[in-house]
Design an enzyme around this catalytic site. Structure first.
Site, PDB file in Angstrom:
ATOM      1  N   CYS A 129       0.835  -1.213   0.000  1.00 34.79           N
ATOM      2  CA  CYS A 129       0.000   0.000   0.000  1.00 34.79           C
ATOM      3  C   CYS A 129       0.869   1.261   0.000  1.00 34.79           C
ATOM      4  O   CYS A 129       0.731   2.116  -0.882  1.00 34.79           O
ATOM      5  CB  CYS A 129      -0.964  -0.029   1.176  1.00 34.79           C
ATOM      6  SG  CYS A 129      -0.219  -0.466   2.762  1.00 34.79           S
TER       7      CYS A 129
HETATM    8  N1  LIG Z   1      -4.979  -4.269   4.756  1.00 37.10           N
HETATM    9  C1  LIG Z   1      -4.354  -3.536   3.825  1.00 37.10           C
HETATM   10  O1  LIG Z   1      -4.542  -2.296   3.720  1.00 37.10           O
HETATM   11  C2  LIG Z   1      -3.408  -4.202   2.859  1.00 37.10           C
HETATM   12  C3  LIG Z   1      -2.872  -3.419   1.829  1.00 37.10           C
HETATM   13  C4  LIG Z   1      -1.998  -4.017   0.923  1.00 37.10           C
HETATM   14  C5  LIG Z   1      -1.658  -5.355   1.064  1.00 37.10           C
HETATM   15  N2  LIG Z   1      -2.187  -6.077   2.091  1.00 37.10           N
HETATM   16  C6  LIG Z   1      -1.810  -7.500   2.168  1.00 37.10           C
HETATM   17  O2  LIG Z   1      -2.957  -8.275   1.812  1.00 37.10           O
HETATM   18  C7  LIG Z   1      -2.964  -9.496   2.557  1.00 37.10           C
HETATM   19  C8  LIG Z   1      -4.291  -9.606   3.293  1.00 37.10           C
HETATM   20  O3  LIG Z   1      -4.394  -8.491   4.171  1.00 37.10           O
HETATM   21  P1  LIG Z   1      -5.678  -8.212   5.042  1.00 37.10           P
HETATM   22  O4  LIG Z   1      -5.498  -6.868   5.637  1.00 37.10           O
HETATM   23  O5  LIG Z   1      -6.891  -8.527   4.267  1.00 37.10           O
HETATM   24  O6  LIG Z   1      -5.469  -9.318   6.182  1.00 37.10           O
HETATM   25  P2  LIG Z   1      -6.525  -9.845   7.258  1.00 37.10           P
HETATM   26  O7  LIG Z   1      -7.632  -8.848   7.376  1.00 37.10           O
HETATM   27  O8  LIG Z   1      -5.765 -10.208   8.475  1.00 37.10           O
HETATM   28  O9  LIG Z   1      -7.112 -11.142   6.580  1.00 37.10           O
HETATM   29  C9  LIG Z   1      -6.332 -12.301   6.308  1.00 37.10           C
HETATM   30  C10 LIG Z   1      -7.277 -13.447   6.090  1.00 37.10           C
HETATM   31  O10 LIG Z   1      -6.493 -14.628   5.847  1.00 37.10           O
HETATM   32  C11 LIG Z   1      -7.126 -15.714   6.512  1.00 37.10           C
HETATM   33  N3  LIG Z   1      -6.106 -16.593   7.069  1.00 37.10           N
HETATM   34  C12 LIG Z   1      -5.813 -17.833   6.642  1.00 37.10           C
HETATM   35  N4  LIG Z   1      -4.761 -18.344   7.280  1.00 37.10           N
HETATM   36  C13 LIG Z   1      -4.404 -17.427   8.190  1.00 37.10           C
HETATM   37  C14 LIG Z   1      -3.398 -17.385   9.177  1.00 37.10           C
HETATM   38  N5  LIG Z   1      -2.550 -18.397   9.375  1.00 37.10           N
HETATM   39  N6  LIG Z   1      -3.315 -16.273   9.955  1.00 37.10           N
HETATM   40  C15 LIG Z   1      -4.181 -15.242   9.807  1.00 37.10           C
HETATM   41  N7  LIG Z   1      -5.155 -15.243   8.849  1.00 37.10           N
HETATM   42  C16 LIG Z   1      -5.250 -16.317   8.060  1.00 37.10           C
HETATM   43  C17 LIG Z   1      -8.020 -15.147   7.584  1.00 37.10           C
HETATM   44  O11 LIG Z   1      -9.281 -15.696   7.385  1.00 37.10           O
HETATM   45  P3  LIG Z   1      -9.794 -17.012   8.181  1.00 37.10           P
HETATM   46  O12 LIG Z   1      -9.191 -16.992   9.535  1.00 37.10           O
HETATM   47  O13 LIG Z   1     -11.272 -16.820   8.173  1.00 37.10           O
HETATM   48  O14 LIG Z   1      -9.318 -18.115   7.312  1.00 37.10           O
HETATM   49  C18 LIG Z   1      -8.127 -13.682   7.306  1.00 37.10           C
HETATM   50  O15 LIG Z   1      -9.446 -13.278   7.048  1.00 37.10           O
HETATM   51  C19 LIG Z   1      -1.775  -9.446   3.514  1.00 37.10           C
HETATM   52  O16 LIG Z   1      -0.732 -10.214   2.974  1.00 37.10           O
HETATM   53  C20 LIG Z   1      -1.430  -7.965   3.568  1.00 37.10           C
HETATM   54  O17 LIG Z   1      -0.063  -7.753   3.809  1.00 37.10           O
HETATM   55  C21 LIG Z   1      -3.066  -5.536   2.976  1.00 37.10           C
END
Ligand SMILES: NC(=O)c1ccc[n+]([C@@H]2O[C@H](COP(=O)([O-])OP(=O)(O)OC[C@H]3O[C@@H](n4cnc5c(N)ncnc54)[C@H](OP(=O)(O)O)[C@@H]3O)[C@@H](O)[C@H]2O)c1
Length: 325
Positions: A129
């Site tokens: 981001c």
């Molecule tokens: N948030 C941002 O602004 C942003 C921006 C750019 C890039 N990213 C990248 O995009 C990716 C997703 O980000 P996010 O913010 O959507 O993350 P998040 O809200 O923490 O969601 C991650 C999802 O992955 C699943 N998951 C499966 N295995 C997991 C594990 N071992 N530990 C934790 N979660 C697990 C979880 O769903 P279940 O538990 O239901 O399976 C969870 O809903 C990351 O790699 C992040 O670095 C995020």
């Protein structure tokens, strides 16, 4: 031309970015979410109008979908994106940091900068981001040689709390972040620093490194990133010169707007896939600086929106499909 919808799988669909990809696909004219994975919610219905239930990632048949969005935490996500591509999915976009160094043959996907790489690619690493805004703001200036690279660029950035993901962390509790404002990852220690350095070097033509100091801050709003840049420029250059170079560079881009007057703030961009950039002169004796401000939505242009933009290019669709809602 076959107009039946293409099928997408969203892996990690309960997270902030996964939910946003699902929401965008609901409005996409050519791609629909056919599969959504979650380990914690497997078997439960996905909220929204579709009759879709979460399944475990292990149970997905990737040869049955056209595009996969891997929205898992860094450290997990990249291998699922590679597994999806190798398992027969037409294409995969990884939203994590895992493949941004090109691992697995992934191409780095900032469409406005390196569109030709993304078009038709089978595996794309969606950018971080913070790097998205910094690279888009600095590209026209570095490409045109307007930056004095003998002095460091200073970049202060602030992100809303969804940038940290949805997993529970004490530092992210309401009681910890509300009514506060703090720097973190200071001293060029944030994990995005190598990605920013590599992007700047590529934009500068691979010559001498572009020195910079990057300081992220946590802003107690849900979403949005605002980055303030103090750009060292060659003598005689003003904000008007940087604005003109940027406006010319992005004249044909629908998602990058260069403001001729004033500076953008979060409310100008949150909820959209747009990046807004503005410049201002700095009253200063001595080595000249121009101030730049970049604003965008971390979950859209900083993650899910850019991922859909990349997916459209990978699938040979119009790049803007599903992104103007
Ligand atoms: N948030 C941002 O602004 C942003 C921006 C750019 C890039 N990213 C990248 O995009 C990716 C997703 O980000 P996010 O913010 O959507 O993350 P998040 O809200 O923490 O969601 C991650 C999802 O992955 C699943 N998951 C499966 N295995 C997991 C594990 N071992 N530990 C934790 N979660 C697990 C979880 O769903 P279940 O538990 O239901 O399976 C969870 O809903 C990351 O790699 C992040 O670095 C995020």
């Amino acid at each position: 031309m076959n107009k039946s919808p293409l099928r997408a799988a969203v892996v990690g669909a309960t997270g902030y970015t996964g939910q946003e990809v699902l929401r965008l696909l609901r409005g996409h004219p050519r791609v629909r979410a056919a599969v959504a994975t979650s380990e914690s919610q497997a078997g439960h219905a996905v909220r929204g109008p579709q009759a879709l239930r979460y399944v475990r990632a292990e149970d997905v048949r990737f040869d049955d979908v056209d595009i996969v969005f891997s929205c898992l935490p860094t450290g997990e996500s990249g291998e699922w994106a590679i597994r999806a591509r190798d398992g027969g999915a037409g294409a995969a976009v990884d939203l994590s940091a895992d493949l941004r160094d090109g691992q697995g043959g992934a191409v780095y996907g900032v469409p406005e900068l390196w569109r030709a790489d993304v078009r038709g690619a089978a595996l794309v690493a969606n950018p971080g981001c913070y790097p998205t805004g910094l690279l888009l703001a600095m590209a026209p200036l570095l490409e045109a040689g307007l930056v004095d690279v003998s002095r460091p660029l200073i970049a202060d950035a602030a992100s809303g709390v969804t940038g940290a993901g949805r997993a529970a962390k004490r530092d992210m509790l309401f009681g910890e972040v509300a009514e506060d404002y703090r720097a973190y990852g200071v001293g060029n220690r944030h994990r995005h620093v190598p990605e920013i350095a590599a992007g700047f070097a590529r934009l500068a033509g691979g010559g001498a490194p572009v020195p910079f100091v990057f300081t992220p801050h946590l802003l107690p709003v849900r979403r949005g990133i605002l980055e303030t840049l103090y750009v060292p420029v060659a003598s005689g250059l003003t904000a008007a010169d940087l604005t003109a170079a940027s406006a010319a560079r992005y004249a044909d881009e629908r998602f990058v707007e260069v403001w001729a007057d004033g500076l953008p703030s979060l409310r100008d961009v949150v909820g959209s896939n747009r990046v807004a950039i503005g410049f201002a002169d700095v009253a200063l004796d001595g080595a000249p600086l121009v101030l730049g401000v970049v604003a965008f939505d971390n979950l859209l242009k900083g993650a899910a929106g850019q991922a859909v933009q990349n997916a459209n290019l990978m699938l040979g669709l119009c790049e803007e499909e599903g992104l103007f809602q």
